[in-house]
Design a protein around this motif. Sequence first.
Motif, PDB file in Angstrom:
ATOM      1  N   ILE A 154       0.852  -1.120   0.146  1.00  0.00           N
ATOM      2  CA  ILE A 154       0.161  -0.081  -0.119  1.00  0.00           C
ATOM      3  C   ILE A 154       0.939   1.286  -0.135  1.00  0.00           C
ATOM      4  O   ILE A 154       0.592   2.225  -0.575  1.00  0.00           O
ATOM      5  N   MET A 155       1.929   1.204   0.837  1.00  0.00           N
ATOM      6  CA  MET A 155       2.633   2.363   0.751  1.00  0.00           C
ATOM      7  C   MET A 155       3.443   2.804  -0.450  1.00  0.00           C
ATOM      8  O   MET A 155       3.429   3.880  -0.866  1.00  0.00           O
ATOM      9  N   TYR A 156       4.150   1.783  -1.155  1.00  0.00           N
ATOM     10  CA  TYR A 156       4.488   1.701  -2.452  1.00  0.00           C
ATOM     11  C   TYR A 156       3.547   2.228  -3.650  1.00  0.00           C
ATOM     12  O   TYR A 156       3.914   3.159  -4.516  1.00  0.00           O
ATOM     13  N   ARG A 187      13.401  -3.640  -2.396  1.00  0.00           N
ATOM     14  CA  ARG A 187      14.391  -3.111  -3.334  1.00  0.00           C
ATOM     15  C   ARG A 187      13.963  -2.902  -4.551  1.00  0.00           C
ATOM     16  O   ARG A 187      14.307  -1.839  -5.325  1.00  0.00           O
ATOM     17  N   VAL A 188      13.224  -3.587  -5.259  1.00  0.00           N
ATOM     18  CA  VAL A 188      12.773  -3.421  -6.508  1.00  0.00           C
ATOM     19  C   VAL A 188      11.656  -2.318  -6.622  1.00  0.00           C
ATOM     20  O   VAL A 188      11.694  -1.426  -7.207  1.00  0.00           O
ATOM     21  N   ALA A 189      10.742  -2.192  -5.297  1.00  0.00           N
ATOM     22  CA  ALA A 189       9.639  -1.128  -5.447  1.00  0.00           C
ATOM     23  C   ALA A 189      10.370   0.179  -5.430  1.00  0.00           C
ATOM     24  O   ALA A 189       9.984   1.060  -5.858  1.00  0.00           O
ATOM     25  N   ASN A 190      11.373   0.179  -4.547  1.00  0.00           N
ATOM     26  CA  ASN A 190      12.010   1.465  -4.287  1.00  0.00           C
ATOM     27  C   ASN A 190      13.081   1.851  -5.353  1.00  0.00           C
ATOM     28  O   ASN A 190      12.916   3.096  -5.768  1.00  0.00           O
ATOM     29  N   GLY A 191      13.666   1.026  -6.200  1.00  0.00           N
ATOM     30  CA  GLY A 191      14.407   1.229  -7.217  1.00  0.00           C
ATOM     31  C   GLY A 191      13.490   1.778  -8.318  1.00  0.00           C
ATOM     32  O   GLY A 191      14.047   2.714  -9.087  1.00  0.00           O
ATOM     33  N   PHE A 192      12.217   1.052  -8.636  1.00  0.00           N
ATOM     34  CA  PHE A 192      11.352   1.490  -9.581  1.00  0.00           C
ATOM     35  C   PHE A 192      10.891   3.019  -9.381  1.00  0.00           C
ATOM     36  O   PHE A 192      10.943   3.805 -10.469  1.00  0.00           O
ATOM     37  N   ILE A 193      10.614   3.222  -8.232  1.00  0.00           N
ATOM     38  CA  ILE A 193      10.089   4.465  -7.959  1.00  0.00           C
ATOM     39  C   ILE A 193      11.174   5.775  -8.132  1.00  0.00           C
ATOM     40  O   ILE A 193      10.739   6.817  -8.698  1.00  0.00           O
ATOM     41  N   GLU A 194      12.512   5.351  -7.555  1.00  0.00           N
ATOM     42  CA  GLU A 194      13.497   6.510  -7.818  1.00  0.00           C
ATOM     43  C   GLU A 194      13.873   6.423  -9.451  1.00  0.00           C
ATOM     44  O   GLU A 194      13.813   7.911  -9.733  1.00  0.00           O
ATOM     45  N   SER A 247      13.160  10.107 -11.372  1.00  0.00           N
ATOM     46  CA  SER A 247      14.289  10.918 -12.086  1.00  0.00           C
ATOM     47  C   SER A 247      14.144  11.038 -13.512  1.00  0.00           C
ATOM     48  O   SER A 247      14.982  11.560 -14.311  1.00  0.00           O
ATOM     49  N   LEU A 248      12.976  10.522 -13.884  1.00  0.00           N
ATOM     50  CA  LEU A 248      12.635  10.736 -15.487  1.00  0.00           C
ATOM     51  C   LEU A 248      12.434  12.040 -15.906  1.00  0.00           C
ATOM     52  O   LEU A 248      11.745  12.802 -15.216  1.00  0.00           O
ATOM     53  N   GLU A 249      13.097  12.554 -16.702  1.00  0.00           N
ATOM     54  CA  GLU A 249      13.027  13.613 -17.311  1.00  0.00           C
ATOM     55  C   GLU A 249      12.278  13.843 -18.683  1.00  0.00           C
ATOM     56  O   GLU A 249      11.739  15.084 -18.751  1.00  0.00           O
ATOM     57  N   GLY A 250      12.146  12.919 -19.282  1.00  0.00           N
ATOM     58  CA  GLY A 250      11.235  12.791 -20.525  1.00  0.00           C
ATOM     59  C   GLY A 250      10.021  12.396 -20.395  1.00  0.00           C
ATOM     60  O   GLY A 250       9.251  12.505 -18.932  1.00  0.00           O
ATOM     61  N   ASN A 270      11.818   0.990 -21.137  1.00  0.00           N
ATOM     62  CA  ASN A 270      12.143  -0.561 -21.024  1.00  0.00           C
ATOM     63  C   ASN A 270      12.498  -0.842 -19.556  1.00  0.00           C
ATOM     64  O   ASN A 270      13.342  -1.118 -19.208  1.00  0.00           O
ATOM     65  N   PRO A 271      11.156  -0.918 -18.822  1.00  0.00           N
ATOM     66  CA  PRO A 271      11.501  -0.871 -17.366  1.00  0.00           C
ATOM     67  C   PRO A 271      11.563  -2.495 -16.752  1.00  0.00           C
ATOM     68  O   PRO A 271      11.774  -2.711 -15.850  1.00  0.00           O
ATOM     69  N   GLU A 272      11.711  -3.437 -17.815  1.00  0.00           N
ATOM     70  CA  GLU A 272      11.255  -4.983 -17.674  1.00  0.00           C
ATOM     71  C   GLU A 272      12.661  -5.425 -16.712  1.00  0.00           C
ATOM     72  O   GLU A 272      13.807  -4.929 -17.132  1.00  0.00           O
ATOM     73  N   LEU A 273      12.749  -6.201 -15.762  1.00  0.00           N
ATOM     74  CA  LEU A 273      13.729  -6.680 -15.103  1.00  0.00           C
ATOM     75  C   LEU A 273      13.522  -7.997 -14.332  1.00  0.00           C
ATOM     76  O   LEU A 273      12.503  -8.352 -14.126  1.00  0.00           O
TER      77      LEU A 273
END
Length: 210
Positions: free
Chosen positions: A55-57, A133-140, A144-147, A152-155
């Motif tokens: 819920i937080m993420y 780790r993966v939720a924090n990394g994706f939100i970061e 930081s997205l400028e465009g 391609n966010p797949e991992l």
Amino acid sequence: ISEVIEKEPTADNLFFDGEASIIKAEYEREDLKIGSLSAKNMVIVYPTALERNEIMYAKELALLISEKSGYRVKAYVEHNYTPKEGDHVILIGDPVNDYGITVPSDLGDEEMYISVEDNAMIITAGCYYAFDRVANGFIEKVASLEGEALDNPELREDLHKDNLTVMSFNLWGWKRTSERDERIIKLLYETLPDTIGFQEDLPGLIKMFE
């Protein structure tokens, strides 16, 4: 993102989501896309059986995408969400319904997984630690997205934890405030050390971590 172009809020263009407000106006971006998903049609869905702070993420990601795109993106617990034709769904964790996204059944305990298909996306992992780790990394990455697009966010990746992380943390337990409690929890979730040596870990603080 630029600030909203001057436009006075009215009953027709102002929305409230808890304490946050969103004003419909002109933004730098016409849209924000994550893979094939568009913010214009995006919803975030998290499981009813909360096990990993989904819920937080989910709410953090929904607010972030709303602020960046200018479109109101909402986060729903699964039992309150009714799928609509044209919705682009981001699944946080492992809801019961897969919404057409392929979810692997063989994730290892330390494996992180993100996959995007036509109208759905999933962010999940094999264990609590990997999920944070993966939720924090994706939100970061979105922050930081400028465009206008995260192409391609797949991992699918293992953590490869070769090192033991250790933290020493003076909680300053005699000077508690609700704001400091929130900052402590946020810091612990961001760093997720393997072991922690607390100072001034009074009973009330320890109960907060349960």
